[in-house]
Design an enzyme around this catalytic site. Structure first.
Site, PDB file in Angstrom:
ATOM      1  N   TRP A   1       0.839  -1.203   0.000  1.00 46.56           N
ATOM      2  CA  TRP A   1       0.000   0.000   0.000  1.00 46.56           C
ATOM      3  C   TRP A   1       0.875   1.254   0.000  1.00 46.56           C
ATOM      4  CZ3 TRP A   1      -4.235  -1.997  -1.483  1.00 46.56           C
ATOM      5  CH2 TRP A   1      -4.671  -3.214  -0.989  1.00 46.56           C
ATOM      6  N   CYS A   2       1.325   1.656   1.156  1.00 46.86           N
ATOM      7  CA  CYS A   2       1.989   2.962   1.283  1.00 46.86           C
ATOM      8  C   CYS A   2       3.413   2.979   0.739  1.00 46.86           C
ATOM      9  CB  CYS A   2       1.940   3.421   2.732  1.00 46.86           C
ATOM     10  SG  CYS A   2       0.223   3.579   3.303  1.00 46.86           S
ATOM     11  N   ILE A   3       4.144   1.888   0.856  1.00 49.36           N
ATOM     12  CA  ILE A   3       5.492   1.858   0.292  1.00 49.36           C
ATOM     13  C   ILE A   3       5.410   1.875  -1.230  1.00 49.36           C
ATOM     14  CG2 ILE A   3       7.597   0.479   0.064  1.00 49.36           C
ATOM     15  CD1 ILE A   3       7.321   1.946   2.763  1.00 49.36           C
TER      16      ILE A   3
END
Length: 187
Positions: free
Chosen positions: A116-118
């Site tokens: 998701w965020c990476i």
């Protein structure tokens, strides 16, 4: 085409290594140790460390115990702190301005969650003209169970993104995935 950033100033971006994010992450204690090792190296080499902290009303409400940084990782006085509400650390935050103020052209990325965020932050960095190094052994995620009951194991997600970051190609930019031991804070 994105404007490719000139220079070789790196910054370490530590994304979402928060209690609630890491509690079910794959190999969390090892990954937290690797992120801590990366932070220590950055500080020793005078590389700016920028901390990105996710907030969401349902799982990570601001100020709650799950929202806090894991005990082994804490921002030092003077290190930039970015609060975000979307997967990419660039979306509706001041990250781009903070990096510009530091003269950064190369982002070294570590943290969670890989899928998701990476991933969103890595693509966001490359699309904005930064060189990018993903710290291959300093990011993690949780297993993902799909609606059909099938499961994607976290280690497979980590391996896949490491592979992608080694082979992905953007004009005028460099990207890589390297272990902490081989990390160089230059593009």
């Amino acid at each position: 085409m994105a404007t490719v950033r000139e220079g070789d100033q790196a910054a370490l971006l530590v994304v979402d290594v928060q209690v609630g994010v890491m509690q079910e992450a794959w190999d969390a204690s090892r990954v937290i140790g690797q992120v801590a090792r990366t932070v220590q190296r950055a500080r020793e080499e005078g590389v700016p460390v920028v901390w990105v902290q996710h907030t969401s009303e349902d799982e990570l409400p601001s100020g709650s115990p799950p929202w806090q940084w894991v005990p082994a990782l804490q921002p030092a006085p003077g290190e930039a702190l970015i609060h975000k509400q979307f997967n990419s650390a660039f979306e509706q935050t001041t990250l781009n301005e903070v990096l510009a103020g530091l003269g950064v052209s190369h982002i070294v990325l570590a943290g969670a969650s890989t899928n998701w965020c990476i991933r969103a932050t890595a693509y966001g960095a490359l699309e904005r003209g930064y060189d990018l190094t993903l710290v291959a052994d300093a990011h993690s995620t949780s297993p993902l169970t799909l609606e059909d009951g099938s499961r994607i194991e976290a280690d497979a997600v980590v391996h896949e993104l490491n592979t992608v970051m080694r082979w992905l190609s953007y004009p005028g930019r460099r990207n890589a995935a390297v272990a902490v031991g081989q990390l160089r804070f230059t593009a």
